[in-house]
Design a protein around this motif. Structure first.
Motif, PDB file in Angstrom:
ATOM      1  N   GLY A  12      22.595  -1.819  87.578  1.00 42.90           N
ATOM      2  CA  GLY A  12      22.083  -1.312  88.845  1.00 42.90           C
ATOM      3  C   GLY A  12      21.347   0.001  88.703  1.00 42.90           C
ATOM      4  N   THR A  13      21.526   0.700  87.565  1.00 40.36           N
ATOM      5  CA  THR A  13      20.825   1.957  87.377  1.00 40.36           C
ATOM      6  C   THR A  13      19.766   1.851  86.289  1.00 40.36           C
ATOM      7  OG1 THR A  13      22.481   2.774  85.823  1.00 40.36           O
ATOM      8  CG2 THR A  13      22.799   3.328  88.135  1.00 40.36           C
ATOM      9  N   LEU A  14      19.528   0.649  85.805  1.00 40.72           N
ATOM     10  CA  LEU A  14      18.539   0.458  84.750  1.00 40.72           C
ATOM     11  C   LEU A  14      17.129   0.431  85.310  1.00 40.72           C
ATOM     12  CD1 LEU A  14      20.258  -2.437  82.789  1.00 40.72           C
ATOM     13  CD2 LEU A  14      20.284  -0.021  82.231  1.00 40.72           C
ATOM     14  N   PRO A  15      16.173   0.994  84.600  1.00 42.86           N
ATOM     15  CA  PRO A  15      14.781   0.779  84.981  1.00 42.86           C
ATOM     16  C   PRO A  15      14.478  -0.712  84.932  1.00 42.86           C
ATOM     17  CG  PRO A  15      14.963   2.563  83.406  1.00 42.86           C
ATOM     18  CD  PRO A  15      16.315   1.890  83.476  1.00 42.86           C
ATOM     19  N   LYS A  16      13.468  -1.141  85.661  1.00 41.26           N
ATOM     20  CA  LYS A  16      13.163  -2.560  85.797  1.00 41.26           C
ATOM     21  C   LYS A  16      12.730  -3.228  84.500  1.00 41.26           C
ATOM     22  CE  LYS A  16      10.931  -1.210  89.386  1.00 41.26           C
ATOM     23  NZ  LYS A  16       9.911  -0.929  90.271  1.00 41.26           N
ATOM     24  N   SER A  17      12.069  -2.506  83.620  1.00 38.42           N
ATOM     25  CA  SER A  17      11.589  -3.111  82.385  1.00 38.42           C
ATOM     26  C   SER A  17      11.501  -2.050  81.300  1.00 38.42           C
ATOM     27  CB  SER A  17      10.199  -3.717  82.610  1.00 38.42           C
ATOM     28  OG  SER A  17       9.254  -2.685  82.805  1.00 38.42           O
ATOM     29  N   MET A  18      11.279  -2.515  80.065  1.00 41.00           N
ATOM     30  CA  MET A  18      11.147  -1.579  78.962  1.00 41.00           C
ATOM     31  C   MET A  18       9.910  -0.706  79.133  1.00 41.00           C
ATOM     32  SD  MET A  18      13.841  -1.889  77.489  1.00 41.00           S
ATOM     33  CE  MET A  18      14.098  -1.472  75.798  1.00 41.00           C
ATOM     34  N   SER A  19       8.865  -1.228  79.796  1.00 39.87           N
ATOM     35  CA  SER A  19       7.698  -0.381  80.041  1.00 39.87           C
ATOM     36  C   SER A  19       8.069   0.731  81.007  1.00 39.87           C
ATOM     37  CB  SER A  19       6.512  -1.195  80.559  1.00 39.87           C
ATOM     38  OG  SER A  19       6.799  -1.771  81.815  1.00 39.87           O
ATOM     39  N   ASP A  20       8.989   0.450  81.938  1.00 41.69           N
ATOM     40  CA  ASP A  20       9.476   1.506  82.824  1.00 41.69           C
ATOM     41  C   ASP A  20      10.195   2.586  82.022  1.00 41.69           C
ATOM     42  OD1 ASP A  20       8.523   0.135  85.022  1.00 41.69           O
ATOM     43  OD2 ASP A  20      10.487  -0.611  85.654  1.00 41.69           O
ATOM     44  N   VAL A  21      10.970   2.167  81.016  1.00 47.05           N
ATOM     45  CA  VAL A  21      11.670   3.129  80.165  1.00 47.05           C
ATOM     46  C   VAL A  21      10.658   4.031  79.480  1.00 47.05           C
ATOM     47  CG1 VAL A  21      13.099   3.392  78.094  1.00 47.05           C
ATOM     48  CG2 VAL A  21      13.711   1.693  79.831  1.00 47.05           C
ATOM     49  N   ALA A  22       9.621   3.446  78.915  1.00 47.10           N
ATOM     50  CA  ALA A  22       8.590   4.238  78.230  1.00 47.10           C
ATOM     51  C   ALA A  22       7.909   5.189  79.206  1.00 47.10           C
ATOM     52  CB  ALA A  22       7.565   3.317  77.575  1.00 47.10           C
ATOM     53  N   GLU A  23       7.625   4.710  80.416  1.00 52.89           N
ATOM     54  CA  GLU A  23       6.998   5.573  81.419  1.00 52.89           C
ATOM     55  C   GLU A  23       7.924   6.714  81.814  1.00 52.89           C
ATOM     56  OE1 GLU A  23       5.436   3.412  84.784  1.00 52.89           O
ATOM     57  OE2 GLU A  23       4.566   1.904  83.463  1.00 52.89           O
ATOM     58  N   LEU A  24       9.212   6.433  81.973  1.00 54.52           N
ATOM     59  CA  LEU A  24      10.155   7.491  82.340  1.00 54.52           C
ATOM     60  C   LEU A  24      10.337   8.491  81.207  1.00 54.52           C
ATOM     61  CD1 LEU A  24      12.849   5.503  84.337  1.00 54.52           C
ATOM     62  CD2 LEU A  24      11.217   7.169  85.230  1.00 54.52           C
ATOM     63  N   GLU A  25      10.402   7.994  79.976  1.00 49.38           N
ATOM     64  CA  GLU A  25      10.485   8.915  78.840  1.00 49.38           C
ATOM     65  C   GLU A  25       9.270   9.828  78.815  1.00 49.38           C
ATOM     66  OE1 GLU A  25      10.872   6.251  75.525  1.00 49.38           O
ATOM     67  OE2 GLU A  25      13.057   6.244  75.655  1.00 49.38           O
ATOM     68  N   ASN A  26       8.082   9.249  79.011  1.00 52.99           N
ATOM     69  CA  ASN A  26       6.856  10.034  79.034  1.00 52.99           C
ATOM     70  C   ASN A  26       6.874  11.030  80.195  1.00 52.99           C
ATOM     71  OD1 ASN A  26       4.120  10.529  77.979  1.00 52.99           O
ATOM     72  ND2 ASN A  26       3.528   9.834  80.016  1.00 52.99           N
ATOM     73  N   PHE A  27       7.361  10.600  81.346  1.00 56.57           N
ATOM     74  CA  PHE A  27       7.453  11.479  82.512  1.00 56.57           C
ATOM     75  C   PHE A  27       8.302  12.702  82.190  1.00 56.57           C
ATOM     76  CE2 PHE A  27       9.843  12.958  86.172  1.00 56.57           C
ATOM     77  CZ  PHE A  27       8.821  13.278  87.055  1.00 56.57           C
ATOM     78  N   VAL A  28       9.467  12.479  81.589  1.00 57.27           N
ATOM     79  CA  VAL A  28      10.364  13.602  81.281  1.00 57.27           C
ATOM     80  C   VAL A  28       9.695  14.557  80.307  1.00 57.27           C
ATOM     81  CG1 VAL A  28      12.560  14.271  80.227  1.00 57.27           C
ATOM     82  CG2 VAL A  28      12.469  12.341  81.821  1.00 57.27           C
ATOM     83  N   ILE A  29       9.127  14.026  79.243  1.00 59.13           N
ATOM     84  CA  ILE A  29       8.521  14.899  78.229  1.00 59.13           C
ATOM     85  C   ILE A  29       7.293  15.616  78.778  1.00 59.13           C
ATOM     86  CG2 ILE A  29       7.463  14.981  75.941  1.00 59.13           C
ATOM     87  CD1 ILE A  29      10.589  14.428  76.092  1.00 59.13           C
ATOM     88  N   GLN A  30       6.422  14.900  79.469  1.00 61.24           N
ATOM     89  CA  GLN A  30       5.175  15.502  79.939  1.00 61.24           C
ATOM     90  C   GLN A  30       5.343  16.281  81.241  1.00 61.24           C
ATOM     91  OE1 GLN A  30       2.318  15.530  78.120  1.00 61.24           O
ATOM     92  NE2 GLN A  30       3.617  14.590  76.580  1.00 61.24           N
ATOM     93  N   ASP A  31       5.887  15.636  82.271  1.00 63.01           N
ATOM     94  CA  ASP A  31       5.959  16.286  83.584  1.00 63.01           C
ATOM     95  C   ASP A  31       7.070  17.335  83.632  1.00 63.01           C
ATOM     96  OD1 ASP A  31       4.141  14.648  85.819  1.00 63.01           O
ATOM     97  OD2 ASP A  31       4.656  13.505  84.038  1.00 63.01           O
ATOM     98  N   CYS A  32       8.266  16.951  83.227  1.00 63.86           N
ATOM     99  CA  CYS A  32       9.352  17.931  83.210  1.00 63.86           C
ATOM    100  C   CYS A  32       9.063  18.986  82.136  1.00 63.86           C
ATOM    101  CB  CYS A  32      10.697  17.260  82.946  1.00 63.86           C
ATOM    102  SG  CYS A  32      11.148  16.005  84.154  1.00 63.86           S
ATOM    103  N   GLY A  33       8.564  18.495  80.981  1.00 64.37           N
ATOM    104  CA  GLY A  33       8.267  19.390  79.872  1.00 64.37           C
ATOM    105  C   GLY A  33       7.193  20.416  80.175  1.00 64.37           C
ATOM    106  N   PRO A  83      15.478   6.065  93.298  1.00 63.40           N
ATOM    107  CA  PRO A  83      16.844   6.532  93.008  1.00 63.40           C
ATOM    108  C   PRO A  83      17.325   6.091  91.620  1.00 63.40           C
ATOM    109  CG  PRO A  83      16.720   5.801  95.278  1.00 63.40           C
ATOM    110  CD  PRO A  83      15.405   5.424  94.627  1.00 63.40           C
ATOM    111  N   ALA A  84      16.993   4.864  91.206  1.00 61.34           N
ATOM    112  CA  ALA A  84      17.390   4.396  89.866  1.00 61.34           C
ATOM    113  C   ALA A  84      16.708   5.220  88.773  1.00 61.34           C
ATOM    114  CB  ALA A  84      17.071   2.919  89.699  1.00 61.34           C
ATOM    115  N   ASP A  85      15.436   5.561  88.970  1.00 61.00           N
ATOM    116  CA  ASP A  85      14.730   6.404  88.003  1.00 61.00           C
ATOM    117  C   ASP A  85      15.420   7.759  87.873  1.00 61.00           C
ATOM    118  OD1 ASP A  85      12.779   4.409  87.784  1.00 61.00           O
ATOM    119  OD2 ASP A  85      11.328   5.465  89.055  1.00 61.00           O
ATOM    120  N   ILE A  86      15.772   8.341  88.997  1.00 58.16           N
ATOM    121  CA  ILE A  86      16.414   9.659  89.003  1.00 58.16           C
ATOM    122  C   ILE A  86      17.771   9.590  88.311  1.00 58.16           C
ATOM    123  CG2 ILE A  86      17.430  11.423  90.506  1.00 58.16           C
ATOM    124  CD1 ILE A  86      15.043  10.841  92.457  1.00 58.16           C
TER     125      ILE A  86
END
Length: 101
Positions: A12-33, A83-86
């Motif tokens: 229930g807290t998983l991103p929808k797909s592995m591409s979502d995982v890659a996008e979220l990883e990129n978001f954390v590194i680039q946007d949060c970073g 909410p799942a992304d967060i």
């Protein structure tokens, strides 16, 4: 890139797909970073490494991401993240799965 990290989260807290995982990883590194440093060791914002977050439960980290911190440069991300992304990002930050040693 860490592709197996979502498997450690409850259903229930998983991103929808592995591409979502890659996008979220990129978001954390680039946007949060962009504020917290590309290695999440701090910059304009505080460091986001596990040793710096050990006093906060995942729910508190999620609330900060979702609502931001008024009067600071930390914006609310709820308009752009589900909410799942967060929850996923909070878990990754708390466990250090997105930071290199």
């Amino acid at each position: 890139m860490i592709l197996c990290a979502p498997l450690s989260l409850p259903a229930g807290t998983l991103p929808k797909s592995m591409s979502d995982v890659a996008e979220l990883e990129n978001f954390v590194i680039q946007d949060c970073g962009s504020c917290h440093g590309l290695a999440l060791k701090g910059g304009l914002g505080p460091p986001l490494r596990p040793e710096n977050l050990d006093h906060l439960p995942e729910a508190a980290i999620a609330a900060i991401i979702r609502e931001g911190i008024p009067g600071t440069a930390m914006p609310p991300w709820k308009p752009l993240l589900t909410p799942a992304d967060i929850e996923w990002i909070s878990h990754q930050l708390k466990t250090g799965k997105l930071v290199s040693p």
